[in-house]
Design an enzyme around this catalytic site. Structure first.
Site, PDB file in Angstrom:
ATOM      1  N   ASP A  30      49.331  47.961  36.097  1.00 45.53           N
ATOM      2  CA  ASP A  30      49.294  46.519  35.862  1.00 45.53           C
ATOM      3  C   ASP A  30      50.598  45.914  36.371  1.00 45.53           C
ATOM      4  OD1 ASP A  30      47.559  44.583  33.643  1.00 45.53           O
ATOM      5  OD2 ASP A  30      49.515  43.873  34.352  1.00 45.53           O
ATOM      6  N   ILE A  31      50.482  44.770  37.020  1.00 48.30           N
ATOM      7  CA  ILE A  31      51.645  44.104  37.620  1.00 48.30           C
ATOM      8  C   ILE A  31      52.581  43.534  36.550  1.00 48.30           C
ATOM      9  CG2 ILE A  31      50.744  41.739  37.862  1.00 48.30           C
ATOM     10  CD1 ILE A  31      51.567  41.906  40.835  1.00 48.30           C
ATOM     11  N   GLN A  94      40.361  37.467  28.909  1.00 47.90           N
ATOM     12  CA  GLN A  94      40.070  37.983  30.260  1.00 47.90           C
ATOM     13  C   GLN A  94      40.449  36.929  31.302  1.00 47.90           C
ATOM     14  OE1 GLN A  94      36.002  39.294  30.952  1.00 47.90           O
ATOM     15  NE2 GLN A  94      36.518  40.137  32.963  1.00 47.90           N
ATOM     16  N   HIS A 100      37.742  45.618  34.028  1.00 48.52           N
ATOM     17  CA  HIS A 100      38.853  46.581  34.080  1.00 48.52           C
ATOM     18  C   HIS A 100      39.169  47.049  32.675  1.00 48.52           C
ATOM     19  CE1 HIS A 100      40.297  42.427  33.912  1.00 48.52           C
ATOM     20  NE2 HIS A 100      41.269  42.856  33.126  1.00 48.52           N
TER      21      HIS A 100
HETATM   22  P1  AMP Z   1      42.800  40.497  31.728  1.00 38.34           P
HETATM   23  O1  AMP Z   1      43.680  39.366  31.217  1.00 38.34           O
HETATM   24  O2  AMP Z   1      42.274  41.408  30.661  1.00 38.34           O
HETATM   25  O3  AMP Z   1      41.714  39.956  32.628  1.00 38.34           O
HETATM   26  O4  AMP Z   1      43.742  41.409  32.584  1.00 38.34           O
HETATM   27  C1  AMP Z   1      44.123  41.116  33.896  1.00 38.34           C
HETATM   28  C2  AMP Z   1      45.331  41.952  34.162  1.00 38.34           C
HETATM   29  O5  AMP Z   1      45.502  42.048  35.565  1.00 38.34           O
HETATM   30  C3  AMP Z   1      46.630  41.382  33.593  1.00 38.34           C
HETATM   31  O6  AMP Z   1      47.198  42.321  32.679  1.00 38.34           O
HETATM   32  C4  AMP Z   1      47.504  41.157  34.826  1.00 38.34           C
HETATM   33  O7  AMP Z   1      48.860  41.445  34.582  1.00 38.34           O
HETATM   34  C5  AMP Z   1      46.878  42.114  35.827  1.00 38.34           C
HETATM   35  N1  AMP Z   1      47.056  41.765  37.224  1.00 38.34           N
HETATM   36  C6  AMP Z   1      46.893  40.551  37.803  1.00 38.34           C
HETATM   37  N2  AMP Z   1      47.106  40.623  39.114  1.00 38.34           N
HETATM   38  C7  AMP Z   1      47.395  41.928  39.397  1.00 38.34           C
HETATM   39  C8  AMP Z   1      47.718  42.650  40.591  1.00 38.34           C
HETATM   40  N3  AMP Z   1      47.770  42.057  41.791  1.00 38.34           N
HETATM   41  N4  AMP Z   1      47.983  43.982  40.485  1.00 38.34           N
HETATM   42  C9  AMP Z   1      47.950  44.587  39.280  1.00 38.34           C
HETATM   43  N5  AMP Z   1      47.636  43.971  38.122  1.00 38.34           N
HETATM   44  C10 AMP Z   1      47.375  42.654  38.177  1.00 38.34           C
END
Ligand code: AMP
Ligand code: ZN
Length: 114
Positions: A30-31, A94, A100
């Protein structure tokens, strides 16, 4: 799903720190990590959320769960305990609508979630 962020990561059009890959799943860090281990596991096939994944009815949900556990083992958090989270729908936080599993570990995880 050409506009989907995680489809682009699956297609390797956008870089990510990939930690695990199978024929049908991809796991990447996760970023914005919320724990020392914070990995996202996605099916390579696009499904919007856990409800859609559950309906896929072809063992894909199984594959995502198994990959999540394999990631926990690989990250060294399986024995101490880890959390698998599917935020499902905007009300649950989300933000990316390609299903995911968050795999969280490496610190004490509180309940209610925190
Ligand atoms: P959710 O809020 O459950 O939909 O989770 C989305 C997740 O994606 C969050 O924890 C973000 O930090 C993560 N995220 C968003 N963009 C990226 C990216 N480019 N690479 C890795 N993780 C990401
Ligand atoms: Zn997608």
């Amino acid at each position: 799903m050409s506009e989907c962020l995680f489809c682009k990561i699956v297609a390797k059009e956008i870089p990510a720190e990939i930690v695990h890959e199978t024929g049908r799943t991809l796991a990447f860090r996760d970023i914005n990590p919320q724990a020392p281990t914070h990995v996202l596991v996605v099916p390579k096939q696009h499904h919007a959320d856990a409800a859609a994944l559950a309906k896929a009815d072809d063992g894909l949900a199984d594959d995502v769960l198994k990959t999540a556990h394999d990631v926990a083992v690989q990250e060294g958090v399986a024995e101490e305990g880890y959390r698998i989270v599917f935020n499902t729908g905007p009300g649950a936080g989300q933000t990316v609508f390609h299903v995911h599993a968050h795999v969280l570990g490496g610190r004490s995880l509180t309940w209610p979630p925190g």
